[in-house]
Design a protein around this motif. Structure first.
Motif, PDB file in Angstrom:
ATOM      1  N   GLY A 118      -0.971  -8.658  -3.578  1.00  0.00           N
ATOM      2  CA  GLY A 118      -1.053  -7.440  -2.776  1.00  0.00           C
ATOM      3  C   GLY A 118      -2.440  -7.202  -2.203  1.00  0.00           C
ATOM      4  N   SER A 119      -3.482  -7.565  -2.968  1.00  0.00           N
ATOM      5  CA  SER A 119      -4.844  -7.321  -2.485  1.00  0.00           C
ATOM      6  C   SER A 119      -5.119  -8.131  -1.221  1.00  0.00           C
ATOM      7  N   TYR A 151      -3.435   3.220  -4.612  1.00  0.00           N
ATOM      8  CA  TYR A 151      -3.873   1.915  -5.137  1.00  0.00           C
ATOM      9  C   TYR A 151      -3.480   0.832  -4.146  1.00  0.00           C
ATOM     10  N   ASP A 258       2.144   0.585   2.150  1.00  0.00           N
ATOM     11  CA  ASP A 258       1.936  -0.382   1.075  1.00  0.00           C
ATOM     12  C   ASP A 258       3.131  -0.313   0.123  1.00  0.00           C
ATOM     13  N   VAL A 261       4.753  -2.192  -4.656  1.00  0.00           N
ATOM     14  CA  VAL A 261       5.575  -1.785  -5.803  1.00  0.00           C
ATOM     15  C   VAL A 261       7.003  -1.446  -5.367  1.00  0.00           C
ATOM     16  N   LYS A 287       4.747  -8.436  -5.440  1.00  0.00           N
ATOM     17  CA  LYS A 287       5.498  -8.212  -6.683  1.00  0.00           C
ATOM     18  C   LYS A 287       7.000  -8.554  -6.618  1.00  0.00           C
TER      19      LYS A 287
HETATM   20  N1  PLP Z   1      -0.854  -2.403  -3.539  1.00  0.00           N
HETATM   21  C1  PLP Z   1      -0.189  -1.749  -4.499  1.00  0.00           C
HETATM   22  C2  PLP Z   1       0.627  -0.557  -4.132  1.00  0.00           C
HETATM   23  C3  PLP Z   1      -0.239  -2.193  -5.824  1.00  0.00           C
HETATM   24  O1  PLP Z   1       0.398  -1.525  -6.787  1.00  0.00           O
HETATM   25  C4  PLP Z   1      -1.002  -3.341  -6.122  1.00  0.00           C
HETATM   26  C5  PLP Z   1      -1.086  -3.844  -7.502  1.00  0.00           C
HETATM   27  O2  PLP Z   1      -0.634  -3.233  -8.437  1.00  0.00           O
HETATM   28  C6  PLP Z   1      -1.696  -3.970  -5.079  1.00  0.00           C
HETATM   29  C7  PLP Z   1      -1.601  -3.483  -3.808  1.00  0.00           C
HETATM   30  C8  PLP Z   1      -2.560  -5.146  -5.361  1.00  0.00           C
HETATM   31  O3  PLP Z   1      -1.771  -6.240  -5.647  1.00  0.00           O
HETATM   32  P1  PLP Z   1      -2.373  -7.501  -6.442  1.00  0.00           P
HETATM   33  O4  PLP Z   1      -2.701  -7.024  -7.803  1.00  0.00           O
HETATM   34  O5  PLP Z   1      -1.235  -8.488  -6.388  1.00  0.00           O
HETATM   35  O6  PLP Z   1      -3.549  -7.971  -5.674  1.00  0.00           O
END
Ligand code: PLP
Length: 457
Positions: A118-119, A151, A258, A261, A287
């Motif tokens: 996600g990042s 987040y 985003d 989740v 995810k």
């Molecule tokens: N965006 C959301 C809404 C998340 O909950 C998360 C991780 O929990 C991320 C982005 C980041 O994902 P990652 O940990 O796979 O980089």
């Protein structure tokens, strides 16, 4: 390897994420070594069988031990473990998966860019928003608005988007193009006499004021999760999203939703955007795309954005943005098998019905407890927020570490939940295959844990 050897090697060599480094290195917190899993249960090296009511990090949506996905991964690894996606290359798995995602996504979406987590997907999103505005000849339209308690990841830019203090402090974040506005967190509204409608108007006024202060011509995009996740599992107040979207449209600000989740069923709808009527310019997925059987994320772009992005490549040559592992064939094969399972097991519907059951049962069991301030949720997300005093909603002192103590007491009863990082909030986000009987086990164990830590009411 013996358990002792593993324990020593772990402390000697392994830099764990999101872990109290000193405590772990000194042996004050246990190494927890997980060895297997099936359905909603995992097993650890000591033979404990634990009900994982947080699905790993709300990602193992189809549950553990699905041989259909394991077989698809093995087949792909044997046939072709890797090839890149640069200069138009692809594999059957990645091309098929992109089509399957678009078939499930809201109708205005058009193309998928694959990443790993996600990042990095949100990093891609920011770059593409800037690229888009550069093509349109307005490079100064660059700032991104996120929400406190949002987040969006842990990188430099995505950690800046994240609206939680522990992701900023000591890292010199947030970076300057990132701004934060009010979280849609009705329970923590500024004045208790505000109705839900008043609070939505307050959130809108805060956003408008920020845009006015900064200048709409400097703001490129707004990013938000349909339901705040790591910031406390907070569904938005009624009418929040339509009101926010109206402001964004008025100021020509792109909307990044985003759904790391929420996509692929967690809220009882295929996408959170469907549930709240969101018309995104970009949707972030990760995810539940593979149920974490292999790392994979995606940025889904709207037709409107794509029509502009595609002009950039005409003028400037190949786009200067790519990851070695973008659309990794093994992850893509896992994604295809996973989405087929989500369909064949009816998990989107199950998340809606069993989620409603879990939330109602949790409310029935705990809402009257003198230290339970709020029980809230949507689909298979459920949170219980603890307060020292119910009327004034004051927090317990942080030194009491109430959240971690509650999570530990629950673990002692064989159920894993998550003490969310800010506030005394215990979060539940089990696999989407959860049954009502398993929901009952979670609620009964948590009620006992609460009574043990806080006393029986
Ligand atoms: N965006 C959301 C809404 C998340 O909950 C998360 C991780 O929990 C991320 C982005 C980041 O994902 P990652 O940990 O796979 O980089």
């Amino acid at each position: 390897l013996t358990n002792d050897q593993l324990d020593r090697w772990d402390r000697d060599n392994f830099f764990h994420p999101s872990t109290h480094l000193g405590q772990h290195a000194r042996g004050e917190s246990p190494s927890r070594i997980i060895t297997g899993g099936s359905g909603v249960y995992i097993e650890d090296r000591d033979g404990n069988r634990l009900l994982d009511a947080f699905a790993g990090l709300y990602c193992v949506n189809v549950g553990y031990g699905r041989t259909e996905i394991a077989d698809a991964i093995a087949e792909q690894a044997k046939q072709l473990a890797y090839y890149h996606a640069y200069v138009g290359h692809g594999t059957e798995a990645s091309i098929t998966l992109a089509k399957m995602i678009l078939e499930r996504a809201p109708k205005n979406m058009s193309k998928v860019y694959f990443g790993l987590g996600g990042s990095d997907a949100n990093e891609t999103n920011i770059k593409m928003v800037w690229y888009y505005n550069n093509i349109l000849g307005r490079p100064e339209k660059k700032k991104i608005i996120s929400r406190w308690r949002g987040y969006h990841g842990s990188g430099l830019m995505t950690g800046s988007l994240t609206g939680l203090a522990s992701f900023h402090n000591k890292f010199d974040l947030p970076l300057s193009p990132i701004l934060h506005t009010e979280a849609p967190y009705y329970y923590r509204r500024p004045r208790l006499d505000m109705s839900e409608a008043d609070f939505v108007s307050h959130c809108v006024a805060e956003l408008e004021a920020l845009i006015d202060r900064e200048g709409a011509d400097t703001i490129a995009a707004f990013i938000g999760e349909p339901v705040l996740g790591t910031g406390g599992l907070v569904p938005p107040p009624q009418g929040y999203w339509p009101a926010i979207q109206k402001v964004l449209k008025k100021h020509d600000i792109l909307l990044i939703v985003d759904e790391v989740v929420t996509a692929f069923g967690r809220l009882g709808a295929m996408f959170g955007s469907d549930k709240y009527g969101l018309e995104a310019d970009i949707i972030t997925i990760a995810k539940g795309l593979t149920s974490a059987y292999a790392p994979l994320s995606g940025s889904i772009f709207s037709q409107r954005m794509w029509d502009v992005l595609v002009r950039g490549t005409d003028e400037n040559g190949a786009i200067g943005h790519g990851w070695t592992y973008s659309s990794h064939p093994i992850s893509a094969a896992a994604g295809v098998a996973n989405l087929l399972l989500v369909d064949s097991l009816g998990l989107v519907g199950n998340a809606g019905t069993v989620g409603a059951y879990l939330n109602a049962a949790m409310r029935d069991a705990l809402a009257a407890h003198p230290h339970v301030g709020d029980v809230r949720g949507e689909g298979l997300l459920c949170a219980v927020e603890f307060v020292k005093d119910k009327d004034s909603r004051t927090f317990f002192d942080a030194s009491e570490k109430l959240g971690p103590r509650l999570a530990a007491a629950l673990l002692g009863r064989g159920v894993i939940a998550r003490a969310m990082p800010q506030g005394d909030i215990i979060g539940f986000a089990p696999p989407l295959c959860l049954s009502r009987q398993e929901a009952d086990i979670i609620v009964a164990a948590f009620t006992e844990a609460v009574n043990e830590v806080l006393g029986r009411p």
